[in-house]
Design a protein around this motif. Structure first.
Motif, PDB file in Angstrom:
ATOM      1  N   LYS A  23       0.827  -1.213   0.000  1.00 29.47           N
ATOM      2  CA  LYS A  23       0.000   0.000   0.000  1.00 29.47           C
ATOM      3  C   LYS A  23       0.855   1.254   0.000  1.00 29.47           C
ATOM      4  CE  LYS A  23      -3.890   0.520   2.337  1.00 29.47           C
ATOM      5  NZ  LYS A  23      -4.939   0.436   3.367  1.00 29.47           N
ATOM      6  N   ASP A  24       1.945   1.226   0.781  1.00 32.88           N
ATOM      7  CA  ASP A  24       2.843   2.379   0.876  1.00 32.88           C
ATOM      8  C   ASP A  24       3.853   2.418  -0.266  1.00 32.88           C
ATOM      9  OD1 ASP A  24       1.560   3.032   3.237  1.00 32.88           O
ATOM     10  OD2 ASP A  24       3.102   2.123   4.518  1.00 32.88           O
ATOM     11  N   LYS A  25       3.866   1.367  -1.085  1.00 27.90           N
ATOM     12  CA  LYS A  25       4.847   1.213  -2.172  1.00 27.90           C
ATOM     13  C   LYS A  25       6.266   1.361  -1.634  1.00 27.90           C
ATOM     14  CE  LYS A  25       1.614   2.764  -5.679  1.00 27.90           C
ATOM     15  NZ  LYS A  25       1.313   3.701  -6.758  1.00 27.90           N
ATOM     16  N   ASP A  34      -9.445  -3.979  -4.340  1.00 30.25           N
ATOM     17  CA  ASP A  34      -9.557  -2.525  -4.276  1.00 30.25           C
ATOM     18  C   ASP A  34     -10.708  -2.200  -3.320  1.00 30.25           C
ATOM     19  OD1 ASP A  34     -11.819  -3.147  -5.741  1.00 30.25           O
ATOM     20  OD2 ASP A  34     -11.195  -2.080  -7.548  1.00 30.25           O
ATOM     21  N   SER A  35     -11.217  -1.001  -3.366  1.00 33.33           N
ATOM     22  CA  SER A  35     -12.265  -0.589  -2.427  1.00 33.33           C
ATOM     23  C   SER A  35     -13.589  -1.328  -2.641  1.00 33.33           C
ATOM     24  CB  SER A  35     -12.490   0.921  -2.504  1.00 33.33           C
ATOM     25  OG  SER A  35     -12.870   1.274  -3.825  1.00 33.33           O
ATOM     26  N   THR A  36     -13.758  -1.978  -3.790  1.00 34.24           N
ATOM     27  CA  THR A  36     -14.995  -2.731  -4.042  1.00 34.24           C
ATOM     28  C   THR A  36     -14.943  -4.138  -3.452  1.00 34.24           C
ATOM     29  OG1 THR A  36     -14.239  -3.605  -6.171  1.00 34.24           O
ATOM     30  CG2 THR A  36     -15.404  -1.475  -6.191  1.00 34.24           C
ATOM     31  N   SER A  37     -13.765  -4.569  -2.993  1.00 36.89           N
ATOM     32  CA  SER A  37     -13.558  -5.898  -2.408  1.00 36.89           C
ATOM     33  C   SER A  37     -13.953  -7.033  -3.339  1.00 36.89           C
ATOM     34  CB  SER A  37     -14.306  -6.041  -1.071  1.00 36.89           C
ATOM     35  OG  SER A  37     -13.827  -5.122  -0.141  1.00 36.89           O
ATOM     36  N   SER A  38     -13.778  -6.847  -4.623  1.00 33.79           N
ATOM     37  CA  SER A  38     -14.128  -7.903  -5.574  1.00 33.79           C
ATOM     38  C   SER A  38     -13.064  -9.003  -5.567  1.00 33.79           C
ATOM     39  CB  SER A  38     -14.280  -7.329  -6.978  1.00 33.79           C
ATOM     40  OG  SER A  38     -13.054  -6.799  -7.414  1.00 33.79           O
ATOM     41  N   ASN A  39     -13.516 -10.216  -5.863  1.00 36.15           N
ATOM     42  CA  ASN A  39     -12.648 -11.384  -5.858  1.00 36.15           C
ATOM     43  C   ASN A  39     -12.243 -11.779  -7.273  1.00 36.15           C
ATOM     44  OD1 ASN A  39     -12.887 -11.543  -3.102  1.00 36.15           O
ATOM     45  ND2 ASN A  39     -14.424 -13.140  -3.127  1.00 36.15           N
ATOM     46  N   ASP A  40     -11.860 -10.836  -8.090  1.00 40.88           N
ATOM     47  CA  ASP A  40     -11.532 -11.168  -9.472  1.00 40.88           C
ATOM     48  C   ASP A  40     -10.031 -11.163  -9.759  1.00 40.88           C
ATOM     49  OD1 ASP A  40     -11.331  -8.445  -9.195  1.00 40.88           O
ATOM     50  OD2 ASP A  40     -12.303  -7.972 -11.089  1.00 40.88           O
ATOM     51  N   ARG A  41      -9.193 -10.922  -8.740  1.00 39.83           N
ATOM     52  CA  ARG A  41      -7.733 -10.947  -8.932  1.00 39.83           C
ATOM     53  C   ARG A  41      -7.077 -11.866  -7.905  1.00 39.83           C
ATOM     54  NH1 ARG A  41      -4.786  -5.628  -9.360  1.00 39.83           N
ATOM     55  NH2 ARG A  41      -3.246  -7.039 -10.225  1.00 39.83           N
ATOM     56  N   PRO A  42      -7.180 -13.182  -8.118  1.00 39.38           N
ATOM     57  CA  PRO A  42      -6.588 -14.120  -7.156  1.00 39.38           C
ATOM     58  C   PRO A  42      -5.062 -14.155  -7.254  1.00 39.38           C
ATOM     59  CG  PRO A  42      -7.523 -15.322  -8.990  1.00 39.38           C
ATOM     60  CD  PRO A  42      -7.868 -13.872  -9.200  1.00 39.38           C
ATOM     61  N   VAL A  43      -4.428 -14.302  -6.119  1.00 35.48           N
ATOM     62  CA  VAL A  43      -2.968 -14.391  -6.051  1.00 35.48           C
ATOM     63  C   VAL A  43      -2.601 -15.485  -5.052  1.00 35.48           C
ATOM     64  CG1 VAL A  43      -2.783 -12.595  -4.272  1.00 35.48           C
ATOM     65  CG2 VAL A  43      -0.825 -13.059  -5.732  1.00 35.48           C
ATOM     66  N   VAL A  55       0.705  -6.095  -8.594  1.00 33.85           N
ATOM     67  CA  VAL A  55      -0.446  -5.615  -7.819  1.00 33.85           C
ATOM     68  C   VAL A  55      -1.093  -4.398  -8.479  1.00 33.85           C
ATOM     69  CG1 VAL A  55      -1.157  -4.576  -5.620  1.00 33.85           C
ATOM     70  CG2 VAL A  55       0.359  -6.564  -5.624  1.00 33.85           C
ATOM     71  N   TYR A  56      -0.304  -3.421  -8.839  1.00 30.20           N
ATOM     72  CA  TYR A  56      -0.843  -2.157  -9.348  1.00 30.20           C
ATOM     73  C   TYR A  56      -1.078  -2.144 -10.854  1.00 30.20           C
ATOM     74  CZ  TYR A  56      -0.286  -0.034  -4.792  1.00 30.20           C
ATOM     75  OH  TYR A  56      -0.413   0.280  -3.461  1.00 30.20           O
ATOM     76  N   GLY A  57      -0.585  -3.138 -11.564  1.00 31.20           N
ATOM     77  CA  GLY A  57      -0.748  -3.183 -13.007  1.00 31.20           C
ATOM     78  C   GLY A  57       0.352  -2.409 -13.703  1.00 31.20           C
ATOM     79  N   GLY A  58       0.507  -2.670 -14.981  1.00 34.62           N
ATOM     80  CA  GLY A  58       1.556  -2.023 -15.764  1.00 34.62           C
ATOM     81  C   GLY A  58       1.432  -0.516 -15.829  1.00 34.62           C
ATOM     82  N   ASP A  59       0.201  -0.018 -15.811  1.00 38.53           N
ATOM     83  CA  ASP A  59      -0.004   1.433 -15.885  1.00 38.53           C
ATOM     84  C   ASP A  59      -0.137   2.081 -14.504  1.00 38.53           C
ATOM     85  OD1 ASP A  59      -2.438   0.354 -15.203  1.00 38.53           O
ATOM     86  OD2 ASP A  59      -3.571   1.323 -16.807  1.00 38.53           O
ATOM     87  N   ASN A  60       0.050   1.270 -13.438  1.00 38.37           N
ATOM     88  CA  ASN A  60       0.030   1.758 -12.056  1.00 38.37           C
ATOM     89  C   ASN A  60      -1.306   2.396 -11.681  1.00 38.37           C
ATOM     90  OD1 ASN A  60       1.344   1.918  -9.595  1.00 38.37           O
ATOM     91  ND2 ASN A  60       2.207   3.926 -10.007  1.00 38.37           N
ATOM     92  N   SER A  61      -2.398   1.900 -12.240  1.00 38.56           N
ATOM     93  CA  SER A  61      -3.691   2.540 -12.037  1.00 38.56           C
ATOM     94  C   SER A  61      -4.616   1.811 -11.062  1.00 38.56           C
ATOM     95  CB  SER A  61      -4.414   2.676 -13.383  1.00 38.56           C
ATOM     96  OG  SER A  61      -4.687   1.396 -13.911  1.00 38.56           O
ATOM     97  N   PHE A  62      -4.266   0.591 -10.649  1.00 40.24           N
ATOM     98  CA  PHE A  62      -5.138  -0.157  -9.753  1.00 40.24           C
ATOM     99  C   PHE A  62      -5.120   0.482  -8.368  1.00 40.24           C
ATOM    100  CE2 PHE A  62      -6.191  -3.699  -6.890  1.00 40.24           C
ATOM    101  CZ  PHE A  62      -7.377  -4.119  -7.459  1.00 40.24           C
ATOM    102  N   ASP A  63      -6.270   0.621  -7.758  1.00 39.15           N
ATOM    103  CA  ASP A  63      -6.402   1.255  -6.447  1.00 39.15           C
ATOM    104  C   ASP A  63      -6.368   0.180  -5.354  1.00 39.15           C
ATOM    105  OD1 ASP A  63      -6.773   3.233  -4.549  1.00 39.15           O
ATOM    106  OD2 ASP A  63      -8.954   3.180  -4.736  1.00 39.15           O
TER     107      ASP A  63
END
Length: 143
Positions: free
Chosen positions: A45-47, A106-115, A74-82
């Motif tokens: 979060k703090d990068k 992200d803030s929506t708490s969606s489960n679409d990016r499993p790691v 985590v943040y994606g190639g364009d650094n846009s993920f919140d």
């Protein structure tokens, strides 16, 4: 013959009772593993690259991964993920290795990016040895 059986039977019972020397899995590792995931979450979060590096094993380099690649993941190639958290964590572990399945949320708490994170216990520390997109991971066992 009777002397042998007098010695052998109690010895056999002792082996069965002790489980042939198997170590029991240490339940104290659960809070340690959860704590490390939380520390990683806060560092991401703090990068904060130095904090992330302090949680990574040198073995992560052999997988061509690093703190920078984790941040890109985590943040994606364009650094846009919140990024907000690593949520819904499920932990599987032994005395030396662990696997944490969770979601990049992200803030929506969606489960679409499993790691999935793999860790090893070394010198009284649990350190991250690799990470992968769980959907594309070819290994579903402890690394």
């Amino acid at each position: 013959m009777k002397k042998i059986s007098i010695f052998f039977i109690p010895f056999l019972m002792l082996l069965i009772y002790t489980g042939c020397g198997e170590k029991k899995i240490n339940r104290d590792y659960i809070p340690m593993l959860k704590g490390n995931l939380y520390k990683l979450q806060m560092a991401v979060k703090d990068k904060n690259i130095s904090q992330i590096d302090s949680l990574l094993s040198v073995k992560v380099l052999s997988k061509k991964q690093s703190s920078d690649s984790l941040l890109r993941f985590v943040y994606g190639g364009d650094n846009s993920f919140d990024f907000v958290q690593f949520g819904n964590a499920e932990i599987v572990y032994t005395n030396k290795k662990a696997r944490i399945d969770c979601y990049i949320m992200d803030s929506t708490s969606s489960n679409d990016r499993p790691v999935v994170f793999f860790l090893e216990y070394d010198h009284d520390l649990w350190l991250f040895t690799s990470f992968a997109d769980r959907l594309q991971s070819d290994s579903m066992k402890l690394d």
